[in-house]
Enzyme design. Structure first.
Site, PDB file in Angstrom:
ATOM      1  N   THR A   1      -9.092   0.816  -9.484  1.00 26.94           N
ATOM      2  CA  THR A   1      -8.374  -0.576  -9.311  1.00 26.94           C
ATOM      3  C   THR A   1      -8.409  -1.422 -10.108  1.00 26.94           C
ATOM      4  OG1 THR A   1      -8.901   0.400  -6.884  1.00 26.94           O
ATOM      5  CG2 THR A   1      -8.414  -1.898  -6.966  1.00 26.94           C
TER       6      THR A   1
ATOM      7  N   GLY B   1     -13.478  -1.723  -7.106  1.00 30.01           N
ATOM      8  CA  GLY B   1     -14.758  -1.236  -6.945  1.00 30.01           C
ATOM      9  C   GLY B   1     -14.893  -0.227  -5.827  1.00 30.01           C
ATOM     10  N   GLY B   2     -13.690   0.429  -5.110  1.00 32.14           N
ATOM     11  CA  GLY B   2     -13.816   1.420  -4.213  1.00 32.14           C
ATOM     12  C   GLY B   2     -14.291   0.668  -3.047  1.00 32.14           C
TER      13      GLY B   2
ATOM     14  N   ASP C   1      -7.916   8.436   0.162  1.00 30.81           N
ATOM     15  CA  ASP C   1      -8.527   7.305   0.966  1.00 30.81           C
ATOM     16  C   ASP C   1      -8.256   7.550   2.570  1.00 30.81           C
ATOM     17  OD1 ASP C   1      -9.299   5.716  -1.221  1.00 30.81           O
ATOM     18  OD2 ASP C   1      -7.955   4.356  -1.121  1.00 30.81           O
TER      19      ASP C   1
ATOM     20  N   ASN D   1      -6.019   4.245  -7.274  1.00 27.43           N
ATOM     21  CA  ASN D   1      -7.357   4.635  -6.731  1.00 27.43           C
ATOM     22  C   ASN D   1      -8.298   5.490  -7.804  1.00 27.43           C
ATOM     23  OD1 ASN D   1      -9.144   5.762  -4.635  1.00 27.43           O
ATOM     24  ND2 ASN D   1      -8.345   7.797  -4.611  1.00 27.43           N
TER      25      ASN D   1
ATOM     26  N   ARG E   1       0.921  -1.196  -0.002  1.00 27.67           N
ATOM     27  CA  ARG E   1       0.018   0.063  -0.142  1.00 27.67           C
ATOM     28  C   ARG E   1       0.839   1.292   0.107  1.00 27.67           C
ATOM     29  NH1 ARG E   1      -5.052   1.912  -1.187  1.00 27.67           N
ATOM     30  NH2 ARG E   1      -6.056   2.900   0.346  1.00 27.67           N
TER      31      ARG E   1
ATOM     32  N   GLU F   1      -4.213   8.092  -3.915  1.00 31.05           N
ATOM     33  CA  GLU F   1      -4.628   7.225  -2.753  1.00 31.05           C
ATOM     34  C   GLU F   1      -4.598   8.061  -1.535  1.00 31.05           C
ATOM     35  OE1 GLU F   1      -5.891   4.070  -3.568  1.00 31.05           O
ATOM     36  OE2 GLU F   1      -4.184   3.756  -4.499  1.00 31.05           O
TER      37      GLU F   1
ATOM     38  N   SER G   1      -7.955   1.116   3.113  1.00 28.87           N
ATOM     39  CA  SER G   1      -8.439   0.590   1.912  1.00 28.87           C
ATOM     40  C   SER G   1      -9.607  -0.277   2.090  1.00 28.87           C
ATOM     41  CB  SER G   1      -7.165  -0.255   1.251  1.00 28.87           C
ATOM     42  OG  SER G   1      -7.733  -0.827   0.261  1.00 28.87           O
ATOM     43  N   SER G   2     -10.032  -0.519   1.144  1.00 31.70           N
ATOM     44  CA  SER G   2     -11.215  -1.634   0.920  1.00 31.70           C
ATOM     45  C   SER G   2     -10.912  -2.788   0.225  1.00 31.70           C
ATOM     46  CB  SER G   2     -12.442  -1.123   0.070  1.00 31.70           C
ATOM     47  OG  SER G   2     -13.228  -0.054   1.180  1.00 31.70           O
TER      48      SER G   2
HETATM   49  N1  GLY Z   1      -8.377   2.946  -3.511  1.00 36.70           N
HETATM   50  C1  GLY Z   1      -8.982   1.966  -3.436  1.00 36.70           C
HETATM   51  C2  GLY Z   1      -9.030   1.281  -1.970  1.00 36.70           C
HETATM   52  O1  GLY Z   1      -7.753   1.224  -1.519  1.00 36.70           O
HETATM   53  O2  GLY Z   1      -9.817   0.852  -1.663  1.00 36.70           O
END
Ligand code: GLY
Length: 560
Positions: free
Chosen positions: A370, A461-462, A412, A390, A97, A409, A441-442
């Site tokens: 993503t 998909g965020g 986020d 992102n 990350r 990013e 993050s997701s």
């Molecule tokens: N940038 C998308 C995530 O990390 O969830």
């Protein structure tokens, strides 16, 4: 809220990689790769056919996606690589990350009155955190691969030099980011044609990116984080108002984290640890849903209960989750079956709980584009990797001479408690900006395993990534094949905003009427979302299957 103790069979444990026992299983009859772009899948196949293992192929696919799917991920971004090594059962998550620059600070996106300055965390170099992908490429090769890094990077370097053809998806996404892209001459020169979105079929060659990839092939991560490439990255970002320093680059380190493990019925779920919220949110949702026999319920009740589980998991996400190197996250509490039982006891079987009635939080949010790929090799090694810059095309900024499209990013992070980010997610102090911290993050690369089946899956998909993985896992639990996991209609609730969103045609009119009468606020989305890439190894039937989401242009291949 009223909490009641229930007897649950669900458990969640964070397992140290070293404690995972080796299992004796037959070898898969074939390897498989599913990724979001056919050329990236082919790059991985090339490396498997040259004798590489799943981890070498993961390097090839990661690097190829950086070239041919620049909207989703790249050398200027980060990601999580969930690994399973079959010889000893070792499992780990590579945390590549991005991290905040050392001179980043909590209020860097606020004006003097304390209001968020629009777009500052989305467009341009100030939006970019320090990338992790180049370090992950070297780490994968050194620690887990069998081939030289240069061999695994060769297909991506060739793709960057020879070019790839623009497709409709590229065109749509680059149009979406056109204004920001035009402000970066180096980005516009690469990704646009005469400052406009290129026609379908236009060939995009990336010679600077090929040279940067070659520097990594020759010198490993040092080819990116020090030397001429690093100098250009720093000069280019600072000249355009960024705050990166050479120390930011040289100090970047990959972290290995124990994945989050949980159970649903007879299925073991292995997913991403913080700084992803995915594994913990999946654990919460599965442990809540463990209380119900979803397959025996009418569709509206089933959707209602899943929605209520989503609502509660996302509330906790917003309240508690962040980078565990910086903030204390109550992982054990959030993961405990009794805690999930307490949450489940607050769910009314026929009535929506307004999010405002759950204990309050301040606001936060997160990104959407993503990419994801899944790999199984013939030895049974597995990789599930979700990678990101992102927003589509990240910060839409390229430091001249590098070919590296930077992430955004930093968005986020929670720039201001209580204020939703570009994806409407809300967050709290746990995810506020600090120097060197990784944004929440997701991304949720995931393995599922029951007594005879193994699944490798994930999606971009965020904020909706985690609920897509949940819905796919429920298809797996219902014994459906991978095409059904990636194809299933999707719906989503993320606590705030308090609405249940759904893909076109996901619900019939009767389900919509029933959910509305239960008190849910429904919001039909205008288009489908997600791009799931999935592999199944059925050990009883000695069969490997793979599927790429029909919503995207990806390719799932079985390599006999
Ligand atoms: N940038 C998308 C995530 O990390 O969830």
């Amino acid at each position: 809220m009223r909490y009641r103790r229930l007897l649950l069979t669900a458990t969640l444990i964070i397992v140290s990689p070293l404690t995972v026992a080796a299992t004796e299983t037959p070898k898969p009859p074939a390897a498989a790769i599913a990724s979001a772009h056919p050329l990236a899948t082919e790059a991985g196949i090339t490396i498997i056919n040259q004798g590489g293992n799943a981890f070498d192929a993961a390097i090839a696919v990661t690097a190829a996606l950086a070239v041919v799917e620049p909207a989703g991920s790249g050398l200027g971004g980060g990601g999580f690589w969930l690994l399973h090594r079959e010889s000893d059962g070792f499992q780990t998550m590579l945390d590549g990350r991005e991290r905040a620059p050392l001179s980043a600070h909590r209020d860097m996106y606020l004006d003097r009155k304390g209001n968020i300055i629009p777009k500052l965390s989305i467009n341009g170099p100030l939006a970019a955190a320090i990338p992790g992908v180049p370090a992950a490429l070297e780490h994968l090769a050194k620690q887990y691969g069998t081939l030289a890094l240069s061999q695994s990077l060769a297909p991506a370097i060739a793709l960057a030099r020879n070019g790839f053809a623009v497709d409709k998806r590229y065109q749509r996404l680059v149009n979406f980011r056109l204004r920001a892209m035009r402000r970066s001459p180096a980005a516009a020169a690469i990704f646009l044609h005469h400052n406009e979105a290129p026609d379908v079929g236009y060939i995009i060659k990336q010679l600077d990116l090929a040279n940067t990839l070659q520097a990594i092939a020759d010198h490993g991560a040092a080819g990116f984080y020090s030397g001429p490439v690093a100098k250009r990255l720093i000069e280019g970002t600072r000249a355009a108002g960024g705050i990166w320093t050479l120390d930011d680059l040289t100090q970047y380190k990959i972290k290995e984290r124990a994945p989050i493990k949980s159970r649903y019925k007879n299925i073991e779920i292995t997913s991403a640890a913080p700084p992803s919220s995915g594994g913990i949110a999946l654990a919460t949702m599965f442990q809540i849903l463990e209380n119900y026999s979803l397959d025996q319920l009418d569709n509206a009740t089933r959707v209602h209960l899943i929605t209520e589980a989503m609502r509660r998991a996302y509330r906790d996400r917003a309240e508690y989750l962040g980078d565990t190197d910086f903030v204390s996250v109550p992982v054990e509490q959030l993961s405990h079956p009794f805690y999930a039982a307490g949450l489940a006891s607050t769910i009314h079987p026929g009535k929506a709980t307004p999010s405002s009635q759950l204990p309050g939080i301040a606001d936060h949010q997160q990104g959407t584009d993503t990419t994801h790929f899944s790999i199984l090799d013939r030895d049974g090694n597995r990789v599930a990797a979700t990678l990101s810059i992102n927003y589509p095309f990240g910060a839409a900024f390229v430091p001249p001479g590098t070919g590296v499209l930077l992430n955004d990013e930093m968005d986020d992070f929670s720039s201001k408690p209580g204020v939703p980010n570009v994806y409407g997610l809300v967050g709290n102090r746990a995810n506020e900006i600090a120097p060197g911290k990784r944004p929440l993050s997701s991304m949720s690369p995931t393995f599922l395993e029951d007594d005879h089946r193994i699944a490798i899956l994930g999606t971009p998909g965020g904020s909706r990534i985690i609920t897509m993985v949940l819905l796919a896992a429920l298809e797996f639990a219902a014994n459906k094949p991978p095409y059904d996991w990636v194809n299933a209609p999707r719906f989503h609730h993320q606590y705030l905003p308090d609405h249940l969103s759904f893909e076109p045609n996901a619900f019939d009119q009767e389900t919509i009427n029933t959910l509305t009468s239960m008190g849910h606020t429904l919001k039909a989305r205008s288009r489908q979302y997600g791009n799931m890439q999935a592999i199944l190894w059925d050990r009883t039937q000695n069969r490997v299957m793979a599927a790429s989401d029909p919503r995207g242009n990806g390719l799932a291949s079985i390599i006999e």
